[in-house]
Scaffold this motif. Sequence first.
Motif, PDB file in Angstrom:
ATOM      1  N   LYS A 180      -2.700  -2.503  32.842  1.00  0.00           N
ATOM      2  CA  LYS A 180      -1.874  -2.180  31.681  1.00  0.00           C
ATOM      3  C   LYS A 180      -2.415  -2.920  30.472  1.00  0.00           C
ATOM      4  CE  LYS A 180       2.301  -1.445  34.374  1.00  0.00           C
ATOM      5  NZ  LYS A 180       3.675  -1.886  34.617  1.00  0.00           N
ATOM      6  N   PHE A 181      -2.693  -2.173  29.416  1.00  0.00           N
ATOM      7  CA  PHE A 181      -3.248  -2.750  28.200  1.00  0.00           C
ATOM      8  C   PHE A 181      -2.360  -2.407  27.010  1.00  0.00           C
ATOM      9  CE2 PHE A 181      -7.098  -2.355  30.761  1.00  0.00           C
ATOM     10  CZ  PHE A 181      -7.689  -3.593  30.545  1.00  0.00           C
ATOM     11  N   PRO A 182      -2.382  -3.249  25.995  1.00  0.00           N
ATOM     12  CA  PRO A 182      -1.734  -2.848  24.752  1.00  0.00           C
ATOM     13  C   PRO A 182      -2.596  -1.809  24.045  1.00  0.00           C
ATOM     14  CG  PRO A 182      -2.746  -5.000  24.499  1.00  0.00           C
ATOM     15  CD  PRO A 182      -2.906  -4.606  25.933  1.00  0.00           C
ATOM     16  N   VAL A 183      -1.968  -0.972  23.251  1.00  0.00           N
ATOM     17  CA  VAL A 183      -2.679   0.035  22.464  1.00  0.00           C
ATOM     18  C   VAL A 183      -2.223  -0.144  21.024  1.00  0.00           C
ATOM     19  CG1 VAL A 183      -3.041   2.493  22.065  1.00  0.00           C
ATOM     20  CG2 VAL A 183      -2.790   1.631  24.408  1.00  0.00           C
ATOM     21  N   ILE A 184      -3.187  -0.319  20.125  1.00  0.00           N
ATOM     22  CA  ILE A 184      -2.853  -0.504  18.719  1.00  0.00           C
ATOM     23  C   ILE A 184      -3.052   0.823  17.991  1.00  0.00           C
ATOM     24  CG2 ILE A 184      -5.156  -1.343  18.108  1.00  0.00           C
ATOM     25  CD1 ILE A 184      -3.781  -3.243  16.111  1.00  0.00           C
ATOM     26  N   GLU A 185      -1.994   1.264  17.312  1.00  0.00           N
ATOM     27  CA  GLU A 185      -2.056   2.494  16.515  1.00  0.00           C
ATOM     28  C   GLU A 185      -1.754   2.137  15.067  1.00  0.00           C
ATOM     29  OE1 GLU A 185       0.196   5.848  17.803  1.00  0.00           O
ATOM     30  OE2 GLU A 185      -0.717   5.864  19.795  1.00  0.00           O
ATOM     31  N   PHE A 186      -2.643   2.568  14.178  1.00  0.00           N
ATOM     32  CA  PHE A 186      -2.496   2.289  12.748  1.00  0.00           C
ATOM     33  C   PHE A 186      -1.819   3.450  12.051  1.00  0.00           C
ATOM     34  CE2 PHE A 186      -6.084  -0.276  14.099  1.00  0.00           C
ATOM     35  CZ  PHE A 186      -5.782  -1.509  13.539  1.00  0.00           C
ATOM     36  N   ASP A 187      -1.072   3.147  10.975  1.00  0.00           N
ATOM     37  CA  ASP A 187      -0.473   4.214  10.178  1.00  0.00           C
ATOM     38  C   ASP A 187      -1.547   4.979   9.422  1.00  0.00           C
ATOM     39  OD1 ASP A 187      -1.035   2.119   8.424  1.00  0.00           O
ATOM     40  OD2 ASP A 187       0.684   2.534   7.135  1.00  0.00           O
ATOM     41  N   LYS A 188      -2.680   4.303   9.157  1.00  0.00           N
ATOM     42  CA  LYS A 188      -3.840   4.945   8.526  1.00  0.00           C
ATOM     43  C   LYS A 188      -5.085   4.197   8.997  1.00  0.00           C
ATOM     44  CE  LYS A 188      -3.104   2.050   4.477  1.00  0.00           C
ATOM     45  NZ  LYS A 188      -2.748   1.971   3.077  1.00  0.00           N
ATOM     46  N   LYS A 189      -6.148   4.927   9.219  1.00  0.00           N
ATOM     47  CA  LYS A 189      -7.412   4.306   9.654  1.00  0.00           C
ATOM     48  C   LYS A 189      -8.341   4.055   8.468  1.00  0.00           C
ATOM     49  CE  LYS A 189      -8.711   4.232  13.727  1.00  0.00           C
ATOM     50  NZ  LYS A 189      -8.876   3.112  14.615  1.00  0.00           N
ATOM     51  N   GLU A 190      -8.011   4.651   7.313  1.00  0.00           N
ATOM     52  CA  GLU A 190      -8.844   4.481   6.123  1.00  0.00           C
ATOM     53  C   GLU A 190      -7.963   4.493   4.877  1.00  0.00           C
ATOM     54  OE1 GLU A 190     -12.562   6.699   3.879  1.00  0.00           O
ATOM     55  OE2 GLU A 190     -12.226   7.063   6.006  1.00  0.00           O
ATOM     56  N   HIS A 191      -8.320   3.623   3.932  1.00  0.00           N
ATOM     57  CA  HIS A 191      -7.606   3.598   2.648  1.00  0.00           C
ATOM     58  C   HIS A 191      -8.620   3.742   1.523  1.00  0.00           C
ATOM     59  CE1 HIS A 191      -4.526   2.674  -0.293  1.00  0.00           C
ATOM     60  NE2 HIS A 191      -5.434   1.930  -0.904  1.00  0.00           N
ATOM     61  N   ASP A 192      -8.354   4.675   0.607  1.00  0.00           N
ATOM     62  CA  ASP A 192      -9.234   4.900  -0.532  1.00  0.00           C
ATOM     63  C   ASP A 192      -8.538   4.365  -1.778  1.00  0.00           C
ATOM     64  OD1 ASP A 192     -11.072   5.726  -2.388  1.00  0.00           O
ATOM     65  OD2 ASP A 192     -10.874   7.868  -1.959  1.00  0.00           O
ATOM     66  N   PHE A 193      -9.151   3.386  -2.439  1.00  0.00           N
ATOM     67  CA  PHE A 193      -8.598   2.829  -3.671  1.00  0.00           C
ATOM     68  C   PHE A 193      -8.852   3.733  -4.871  1.00  0.00           C
ATOM     69  CE2 PHE A 193      -9.126  -1.167  -1.215  1.00  0.00           C
ATOM     70  CZ  PHE A 193      -7.814  -1.617  -1.280  1.00  0.00           C
ATOM     71  N   GLY A 194      -9.667   4.752  -4.713  1.00  0.00           N
ATOM     72  CA  GLY A 194     -10.000   5.636  -5.824  1.00  0.00           C
ATOM     73  C   GLY A 194     -10.989   4.957  -6.751  1.00  0.00           C
ATOM     74  N   GLU A 195     -10.888   5.253  -8.055  1.00  0.00           N
ATOM     75  CA  GLU A 195     -11.784   4.632  -9.031  1.00  0.00           C
ATOM     76  C   GLU A 195     -11.202   3.306  -9.498  1.00  0.00           C
ATOM     77  OE1 GLU A 195     -12.884   7.015 -12.367  1.00  0.00           O
ATOM     78  OE2 GLU A 195     -13.767   8.581 -11.126  1.00  0.00           O
ATOM     79  N   ILE A 196     -12.014   2.259  -9.430  1.00  0.00           N
ATOM     80  CA  ILE A 196     -11.606   0.950  -9.942  1.00  0.00           C
ATOM     81  C   ILE A 196     -12.739   0.396 -10.791  1.00  0.00           C
ATOM     82  CG2 ILE A 196     -10.078   0.444  -7.994  1.00  0.00           C
ATOM     83  CD1 ILE A 196     -12.245  -1.420  -6.899  1.00  0.00           C
ATOM     84  N   GLU A 197     -12.386  -0.479 -11.732  1.00  0.00           N
ATOM     85  CA  GLU A 197     -13.420  -1.116 -12.545  1.00  0.00           C
ATOM     86  C   GLU A 197     -14.030  -2.264 -11.768  1.00  0.00           C
ATOM     87  OE1 GLU A 197     -12.561  -2.202 -16.537  1.00  0.00           O
ATOM     88  OE2 GLU A 197     -11.565  -0.313 -16.967  1.00  0.00           O
ATOM     89  N   SER A 198     -15.266  -2.549 -12.066  1.00  0.00           N
ATOM     90  CA  SER A 198     -15.980  -3.641 -11.411  1.00  0.00           C
ATOM     91  C   SER A 198     -15.215  -4.953 -11.562  1.00  0.00           C
ATOM     92  CB  SER A 198     -17.380  -3.767 -12.021  1.00  0.00           C
ATOM     93  OG  SER A 198     -18.089  -4.805 -11.403  1.00  0.00           O
ATOM     94  N   LYS A 199     -15.199  -5.741 -10.516  1.00  0.00           N
ATOM     95  CA  LYS A 199     -14.551  -7.064 -10.456  1.00  0.00           C
ATOM     96  C   LYS A 199     -13.026  -7.002 -10.501  1.00  0.00           C
ATOM     97  CE  LYS A 199     -18.632  -8.843 -10.502  1.00  0.00           C
ATOM     98  NZ  LYS A 199     -19.319  -8.743  -9.258  1.00  0.00           N
ATOM     99  N   THR A 200     -12.434  -5.819 -10.329  1.00  0.00           N
ATOM    100  CA  THR A 200     -10.984  -5.684 -10.279  1.00  0.00           C
ATOM    101  C   THR A 200     -10.537  -5.887  -8.833  1.00  0.00           C
ATOM    102  OG1 THR A 200     -11.019  -4.095 -12.089  1.00  0.00           O
ATOM    103  CG2 THR A 200      -9.050  -4.128 -10.709  1.00  0.00           C
ATOM    104  N   LYS A 201      -9.600  -6.817  -8.618  1.00  0.00           N
ATOM    105  CA  LYS A 201      -9.087  -7.062  -7.267  1.00  0.00           C
ATOM    106  C   LYS A 201      -7.989  -6.058  -6.949  1.00  0.00           C
ATOM    107  CE  LYS A 201     -10.161 -11.940  -7.037  1.00  0.00           C
ATOM    108  NZ  LYS A 201      -9.692 -13.297  -6.777  1.00  0.00           N
ATOM    109  N   VAL A 202      -8.119  -5.445  -5.773  1.00  0.00           N
ATOM    110  CA  VAL A 202      -7.125  -4.487  -5.297  1.00  0.00           C
ATOM    111  C   VAL A 202      -6.753  -4.859  -3.859  1.00  0.00           C
ATOM    112  CG1 VAL A 202      -7.744  -2.573  -6.809  1.00  0.00           C
ATOM    113  CG2 VAL A 202      -8.989  -2.896  -4.685  1.00  0.00           C
TER     114      VAL A 202
END
Length: 165
Positions: A44-66
């Motif tokens: 018996k093993f645990p199974v991890i399921e994510f609500d999303k496997k990928e997140h796209d921040f879209g367009e961001i300016e350089s050096k902007t923390k998201v």
Amino acid sequence: MKKIILGLSTLCLIAFTSCKENAANKIDDKNVAEAAVRDASSSKFPVIEFDKKEHDFGEIESKTKVTTVFNYKNTGDAPLVITDIKSTCGCTVPQDWSREPLEPGASGKFSVQFNGSGTNKVSKTITVTANTEKGSETVKITAFVKPDPNAAKKPATTTSTIQVK
């Protein structure tokens, strides 16, 4: 020398043939039952399921923390223990995950901060190390990093031609 070899051979023959007790008679039924229970629970093993496997921040300016949050749920039959979460580079920092066992059916989350380094299309992989059957799971973040409009422009390089006569 022949007498020594003959003597050792005889001693070995006596030692190997004197053990007449059958090994099958030494098996305890209680130990067999305990081993069967242990083996059944070890599959018996645990199974991890994510609500999303990928997140796209879209367009961001350089050096902007998201930052984004990945939610997950233990859909397996055993407690889930996340031992580590790492990124492919230092510009992406996973944080805020619980190191406590997560019971089956329970949920958790961790956040990922990206500092906006790179140019154009950027993709980073985050590896979640846990006690799942595979041992690790991955999620991904992507962004299109635009150049900083306030950054100093590099001067254009010019070439000059010198004529030698």
